[in-house]
Design an enzyme around this catalytic site. Structure first.
Site, mmCIF file in Angstrom:
data_model
loop_
_atom_site.group_PDB
_atom_site.id
_atom_site.type_symbol
_atom_site.label_atom_id
_atom_site.label_comp_id
_atom_site.label_asym_id
_atom_site.label_seq_id
_atom_site.Cartn_x
_atom_site.Cartn_y
_atom_site.Cartn_z
ATOM 1 N N ARG A 1 7.970 5.615 -8.809
ATOM 2 C CA ARG A 1 6.702 4.886 -8.907
ATOM 3 C C ARG A 1 6.817 3.422 -8.494
ATOM 4 O O ARG A 1 5.812 2.710 -8.462
ATOM 5 C CB ARG A 1 6.132 4.990 -10.316
ATOM 6 C CG ARG A 1 5.634 6.383 -10.633
ATOM 7 C CD ARG A 1 4.933 6.421 -11.950
ATOM 8 N NE ARG A 1 5.563 5.468 -12.858
ATOM 9 C CZ ARG A 1 5.435 5.446 -14.164
ATOM 10 N NH1 ARG A 1 4.684 6.311 -14.754
ATOM 11 N NH2 ARG A 1 6.053 4.562 -14.908
ATOM 12 N N ASN A 2 8.031 2.964 -8.183
ATOM 13 C CA ASN A 2 8.171 1.600 -7.698
ATOM 14 C C ASN A 2 7.527 1.526 -6.314
ATOM 15 O O ASN A 2 7.751 2.391 -5.476
ATOM 16 C CB ASN A 2 9.639 1.181 -7.643
ATOM 17 C CG ASN A 2 9.780 -0.306 -7.429
ATOM 18 O OD1 ASN A 2 9.373 -0.836 -6.396
ATOM 19 N ND2 ASN A 2 10.356 -0.988 -8.405
ATOM 20 N N GLN A 3 6.755 0.508 -6.082
ATOM 21 C CA GLN A 3 5.986 0.404 -4.838
ATOM 22 C C GLN A 3 6.700 -0.374 -3.739
ATOM 23 O O GLN A 3 6.118 -0.632 -2.687
ATOM 24 C CB GLN A 3 4.630 -0.244 -5.146
ATOM 25 C CG GLN A 3 3.800 0.614 -6.081
ATOM 26 C CD GLN A 3 2.545 -0.087 -6.557
ATOM 27 O OE1 GLN A 3 2.510 -1.305 -6.721
ATOM 28 N NE2 GLN A 3 1.508 0.692 -6.782
ATOM 29 N N THR B 1 6.935 -5.204 -7.561
ATOM 30 C CA THR B 1 6.596 -3.842 -7.133
ATOM 31 C C THR B 1 6.902 -2.816 -8.214
ATOM 32 O O THR B 1 6.648 -1.629 -8.033
ATOM 33 C CB THR B 1 7.365 -3.470 -5.846
ATOM 34 O OG1 THR B 1 8.775 -3.525 -6.107
ATOM 35 C CG2 THR B 1 6.995 -4.398 -4.689
#
Length: 179
Positions: free
Chosen positions: A53-55, A152
Site C-alpha cells: 500500500r506504499n505509494q 508515500t
C-alpha cells in the site's frame, strides 16, 4: 556529515538495532530521494518500499512515465539509476517496534559525505515525509535544492494519491525528473 552531527541521531545498545538498506545510486544521479528508515516489510524483503500500500513506486512511476509497480524490483532500481534518480534513507540504523516513524528510538543517521562526494551531478534532494526532512539542513548547507514531499507511506492517509502526486510533480516541473 551525518544526521547525528546535526542533532538528529543518537546512540543505543546494538542488541536490538535494526540496520537499513544500502543506497541505490548511479554516478550520474541528479536527484536523491531520501526516505526515513525502511518499514518492517521492506527490511524483511531487503527492498525499498515493499509494503503493497506504499505509494512510492506508483508515484515515481507516474513521474517517470514508466510502469514501475509492475516491474520486478531489480528492474525498478535499474530504471531509477538510468533516469538519474538515487534512493536512500536519512537513518542507517535505529530501534523500532513496528514500522511507524513515530516508534523510532535511538536513531543513527547515515553518513552522507562519501555518497555526496561520488555524486558530482547531484542537484536536489526530495524528502519522503517529515522524518526524512529532518536531514534537510545537511543538504541545503551544500547548496542542493531541497523538496519536502508528503510521505508515500500508507500511515500518511491525510492526503490521497492524487494530492500526493500533485505535490511530487514539483520534481518534474523543476526539471529534476524527466518523464
Amino acid at each position: 556529515m551525518s544526521l547525528a552531527a546535526v542533532g538528529v541521531g543518537g546512540a543505543g545498545s546494538d542488541a536490538d538495532v535494526l540496520v537499513g538498506l544500502p543506497p541505490v545510486v548511479g554516478p550520474g544521479a541528479r536527484l536523491l530521494v531520501l526516505g526515513s528508515f525502511p518499514g518492517g516489510l521492506s527490511l524483511a524483503h531487503a527492498r525499498y518500499y515493499a509494503h503493497p500500500r506504499n505509494q512510492f513506486w506508483p508515484i515515481l512511476g507516474a513521474l517517470l512515465g514508466e510502469p514501475l509497480p509492475e516491474m520486478p524490483y531489480e528492474v525498478r532500481l535499474a530504471r531509477l539509476v538510468a533516469r538519474r534518480v538515487a534512493l536512500w534513507d536519512a537513518l542507517g540504523a535505529c530501534r523500532r517496534q513496528g514500522s511507524l516513524d513515530a516508534a523510532i528510538r535511538d536513531p543513527r543517521g547515515n553518513d552522507f559525505d562519501a555518497l555526496l562526494a561520488g555524486l558530482p551531478a547531484l542537484g536536489a534532494v526530495a524528502f519522503n515525509g517529515a522524518t526524512a526532512a529532518k536531514a534537510e539542513p545537511v543538504f541545503a548547507a551544500r547548496g542542493l535544492a531541497t523538496y519536502r514531499m508528503p510521505s508515500t507511506s500508507p500511515a500518511h492517509a491525510g492526503l490521497g494519491f492524487d494530492a500526493k502526486l500533485a505535490r511530487w510533480r514539483a520534481l518534474v516541473d523543476d526539471g529534476w525528473v524527466v518523464p
